[in-house]
Motif scaffolding. Sequence first.
Motif, PDB file in Angstrom:
ATOM      1  N   PHE A 263       2.616 -10.113 -11.394  1.00 55.78           N
ATOM      2  CA  PHE A 263       1.230 -10.168 -10.929  1.00 55.78           C
ATOM      3  C   PHE A 263       0.351  -9.972 -12.148  1.00 55.78           C
ATOM      4  CE2 PHE A 263      -2.459  -8.113  -8.726  1.00 55.78           C
ATOM      5  CZ  PHE A 263      -2.766  -9.152  -7.873  1.00 55.78           C
ATOM      6  N   GLY A 264       0.004 -11.067 -12.785  1.00 54.79           N
ATOM      7  CA  GLY A 264      -0.750 -10.970 -14.027  1.00 54.79           C
ATOM      8  C   GLY A 264       0.082 -10.261 -15.072  1.00 54.79           C
ATOM      9  N   PRO A 265      -0.469  -9.209 -15.691  1.00 54.01           N
ATOM     10  CA  PRO A 265       0.261  -8.528 -16.758  1.00 54.01           C
ATOM     11  C   PRO A 265       1.289  -7.507 -16.261  1.00 54.01           C
ATOM     12  CG  PRO A 265      -1.879  -7.521 -16.483  1.00 54.01           C
ATOM     13  CD  PRO A 265      -1.841  -8.709 -15.550  1.00 54.01           C
ATOM     14  N   MET A 266       1.399  -7.342 -14.951  1.00 52.74           N
ATOM     15  CA  MET A 266       2.310  -6.317 -14.437  1.00 52.74           C
ATOM     16  C   MET A 266       3.306  -6.891 -13.434  1.00 52.74           C
ATOM     17  SD  MET A 266      -0.054  -4.248 -11.641  1.00 52.74           S
ATOM     18  CE  MET A 266       1.256  -3.414 -10.787  1.00 52.74           C
ATOM     19  N   ARG A 267       4.418  -6.204 -13.312  1.00 56.32           N
ATOM     20  CA  ARG A 267       5.397  -6.505 -12.271  1.00 56.32           C
ATOM     21  C   ARG A 267       5.014  -5.669 -11.058  1.00 56.32           C
ATOM     22  NH1 ARG A 267      11.845  -5.063 -12.738  1.00 56.32           N
ATOM     23  NH2 ARG A 267      12.509  -5.929 -10.728  1.00 56.32           N
ATOM     24  N   PHE A 268       4.677  -6.346  -9.961  1.00 57.24           N
ATOM     25  CA  PHE A 268       4.304  -5.669  -8.718  1.00 57.24           C
ATOM     26  C   PHE A 268       5.580  -5.497  -7.908  1.00 57.24           C
ATOM     27  CE2 PHE A 268       2.472  -5.297  -4.454  1.00 57.24           C
ATOM     28  CZ  PHE A 268       1.459  -4.376  -4.696  1.00 57.24           C
ATOM     29  N   LEU A 269       6.100  -4.262  -7.881  1.00 54.93           N
ATOM     30  CA  LEU A 269       7.394  -3.968  -7.277  1.00 54.93           C
ATOM     31  C   LEU A 269       7.217  -2.894  -6.219  1.00 54.93           C
ATOM     32  CD1 LEU A 269      10.508  -4.166  -7.220  1.00 54.93           C
ATOM     33  CD2 LEU A 269      10.529  -2.531  -9.129  1.00 54.93           C
ATOM     34  N   THR A 270       7.390  -3.280  -4.956  1.00 53.00           N
ATOM     35  CA  THR A 270       7.299  -2.304  -3.873  1.00 53.00           C
ATOM     36  C   THR A 270       8.607  -2.236  -3.108  1.00 53.00           C
ATOM     37  OG1 THR A 270       6.400  -3.858  -2.230  1.00 53.00           O
ATOM     38  CG2 THR A 270       4.803  -2.644  -3.580  1.00 53.00           C
ATOM     39  N   VAL A 271       8.912  -1.025  -2.655  1.00 48.97           N
ATOM     40  CA  VAL A 271      10.091  -0.771  -1.831  1.00 48.97           C
ATOM     41  C   VAL A 271       9.652   0.044  -0.623  1.00 48.97           C
ATOM     42  CG1 VAL A 271      11.708  -0.873  -3.784  1.00 48.97           C
ATOM     43  CG2 VAL A 271      10.691   1.324  -3.142  1.00 48.97           C
ATOM     44  N   ALA A 272      10.435  -0.020   0.444  1.00 42.84           N
ATOM     45  CA  ALA A 272      10.128   0.765   1.643  1.00 42.84           C
ATOM     46  C   ALA A 272      11.432   1.120   2.349  1.00 42.84           C
ATOM     47  CB  ALA A 272       9.224  -0.024   2.591  1.00 42.84           C
ATOM     48  N   LEU A 273      11.384   2.187   3.095  1.00 44.23           N
ATOM     49  CA  LEU A 273      12.538   2.525   3.926  1.00 44.23           C
ATOM     50  C   LEU A 273      12.638   1.507   5.051  1.00 44.23           C
ATOM     51  CD1 LEU A 273      12.110   6.390   4.160  1.00 44.23           C
ATOM     52  CD2 LEU A 273      13.938   5.147   2.982  1.00 44.23           C
ATOM     53  N   PRO A 274      13.826   1.045   5.379  1.00 45.58           N
ATOM     54  CA  PRO A 274      13.969   0.095   6.485  1.00 45.58           C
ATOM     55  C   PRO A 274      13.417   0.646   7.802  1.00 45.58           C
ATOM     56  CG  PRO A 274      15.990   0.164   5.209  1.00 45.58           C
ATOM     57  CD  PRO A 274      15.097   1.272   4.691  1.00 45.58           C
ATOM     58  N   THR A 275      13.412   1.968   7.959  1.00 50.68           N
ATOM     59  CA  THR A 275      12.897   2.589   9.185  1.00 50.68           C
ATOM     60  C   THR A 275      11.381   2.769   9.158  1.00 50.68           C
ATOM     61  OG1 THR A 275      13.327   4.758   8.208  1.00 50.68           O
ATOM     62  CG2 THR A 275      15.036   3.842   9.659  1.00 50.68           C
ATOM     63  N   ASP A 276      10.735   2.486   8.006  1.00 55.22           N
ATOM     64  CA  ASP A 276       9.290   2.667   7.866  1.00 55.22           C
ATOM     65  C   ASP A 276       8.709   1.574   6.970  1.00 55.22           C
ATOM     66  OD1 ASP A 276       6.728   3.730   7.995  1.00 55.22           O
ATOM     67  OD2 ASP A 276       7.141   5.366   6.588  1.00 55.22           O
ATOM     68  N   PRO A 277       8.842   0.306   7.374  1.00 59.98           N
ATOM     69  CA  PRO A 277       8.409  -0.798   6.505  1.00 59.98           C
ATOM     70  C   PRO A 277       6.903  -0.867   6.296  1.00 59.98           C
ATOM     71  CG  PRO A 277       9.020  -1.636   8.659  1.00 59.98           C
ATOM     72  CD  PRO A 277       9.402  -0.178   8.637  1.00 59.98           C
ATOM     73  N   GLY A 278       6.120  -0.159   7.083  1.00 61.08           N
ATOM     74  CA  GLY A 278       4.676  -0.183   6.934  1.00 61.08           C
ATOM     75  C   GLY A 278       4.155   0.701   5.812  1.00 61.08           C
ATOM     76  N   HIS A 279       5.020   1.502   5.208  1.00 60.80           N
ATOM     77  CA  HIS A 279       4.610   2.390   4.118  1.00 60.80           C
ATOM     78  C   HIS A 279       5.487   2.105   2.907  1.00 60.80           C
ATOM     79  CE1 HIS A 279       3.437   6.672   2.653  1.00 60.80           C
ATOM     80  NE2 HIS A 279       3.185   5.732   1.778  1.00 60.80           N
ATOM     81  N   ALA A 280       4.954   1.337   1.979  1.00 61.97           N
ATOM     82  CA  ALA A 280       5.699   0.959   0.783  1.00 61.97           C
ATOM     83  C   ALA A 280       5.385   1.903  -0.371  1.00 61.97           C
ATOM     84  CB  ALA A 280       5.354  -0.472   0.384  1.00 61.97           C
ATOM     85  N   VAL A 281       6.299   1.936  -1.329  1.00 65.23           N
ATOM     86  CA  VAL A 281       6.104   2.686  -2.559  1.00 65.23           C
ATOM     87  C   VAL A 281       6.050   1.673  -3.697  1.00 65.23           C
ATOM     88  CG1 VAL A 281       7.052   4.421  -4.131  1.00 65.23           C
ATOM     89  CG2 VAL A 281       7.335   4.697  -1.651  1.00 65.23           C
ATOM     90  N   LEU A 282       4.942   1.675  -4.430  1.00 70.06           N
ATOM     91  CA  LEU A 282       4.797   0.833  -5.605  1.00 70.06           C
ATOM     92  C   LEU A 282       5.446   1.562  -6.777  1.00 70.06           C
ATOM     93  CD1 LEU A 282       3.567  -1.567  -7.218  1.00 70.06           C
ATOM     94  CD2 LEU A 282       1.468  -0.191  -7.403  1.00 70.06           C
ATOM     95  N   LEU A 283       6.483   0.957  -7.346  1.00 65.99           N
ATOM     96  CA  LEU A 283       7.167   1.525  -8.508  1.00 65.99           C
ATOM     97  C   LEU A 283       6.512   0.920  -9.741  1.00 65.99           C
ATOM     98  CD1 LEU A 283      10.794   1.211  -7.101  1.00 65.99           C
ATOM     99  CD2 LEU A 283       9.317   3.241  -7.100  1.00 65.99           C
ATOM    100  N   GLU A 284       5.578   1.658 -10.313  1.00 62.10           N
ATOM    101  CA  GLU A 284       4.660   1.114 -11.303  1.00 62.10           C
ATOM    102  C   GLU A 284       4.883   1.728 -12.684  1.00 62.10           C
ATOM    103  OE1 GLU A 284      -0.161   0.442 -11.556  1.00 62.10           O
ATOM    104  OE2 GLU A 284       0.631   1.931 -10.184  1.00 62.10           O
ATOM    105  N   ARG A 285       4.949   0.873 -13.686  1.00 61.58           N
ATOM    106  CA  ARG A 285       5.020   1.352 -15.061  1.00 61.58           C
ATOM    107  C   ARG A 285       3.637   1.828 -15.501  1.00 61.58           C
ATOM    108  NH1 ARG A 285       5.637  -2.441 -18.621  1.00 61.58           N
ATOM    109  NH2 ARG A 285       6.143  -0.955 -20.257  1.00 61.58           N
ATOM    110  N   PRO A 286       3.564   2.957 -16.226  1.00 60.34           N
ATOM    111  CA  PRO A 286       2.270   3.402 -16.745  1.00 60.34           C
ATOM    112  C   PRO A 286       1.850   2.518 -17.922  1.00 60.34           C
ATOM    113  CG  PRO A 286       3.982   5.034 -17.232  1.00 60.34           C
ATOM    114  CD  PRO A 286       4.619   3.930 -16.458  1.00 60.34           C
ATOM    115  N   ALA A 287       1.082   1.531 -17.613  1.00 59.39           N
ATOM    116  CA  ALA A 287       0.625   0.537 -18.586  1.00 59.39           C
ATOM    117  C   ALA A 287      -0.577  -0.164 -17.970  1.00 59.39           C
ATOM    118  CB  ALA A 287       1.743  -0.467 -18.885  1.00 59.39           C
TER     119      ALA A 287
END
Length: 140
Positions: A36-60
């Motif tokens: 996504f532009g200059p960053m990798r947009f990487l989200t994960v979620a628990l299969p039991t809670d797909p409505g709440h994702a966690v963005l695993l973001e590099r500090p950059a």
Amino acid sequence: MLNTISITSLYVLDQDEALDFYVGKLGFAVQTDQQFGPMRFLTVALPTDPGHAVLLERPAPPSVSAEIADTVRDLVTKGAGGGNLFFTTDDAHKTHAALKEKGIDLPEEPVVQPYGIDFGFRDPFGNSIRVAQMTPPPTS
């Protein structure tokens, strides 16, 4: 007004290592993995809670300026990056044993608290993770 939290962000130093930990060991599923532009947009979620994702973001950039990215990475490594995740489980002892079996370093054993049974650990980047088996509130 506000309805839900859809994405929570955590700083990680290596997104592939984060995938291995969150997907391979904690059981999350990848929701989005795209450049996504200059960053990798990487989200994960628990299969039991797909409505709440966690963005695993590099500090950059763009999340932090290039000037302070090194400072943020240093804070993350020391566990002071501010990342916290709180999970619930039906059985804290069973979850603790399963995570230990997967090779996760668990410095705390499950402990009985006023609200239930919980334990904590850190991801490979120093982010705090707590797991709790909640005690049902008293009925009146």
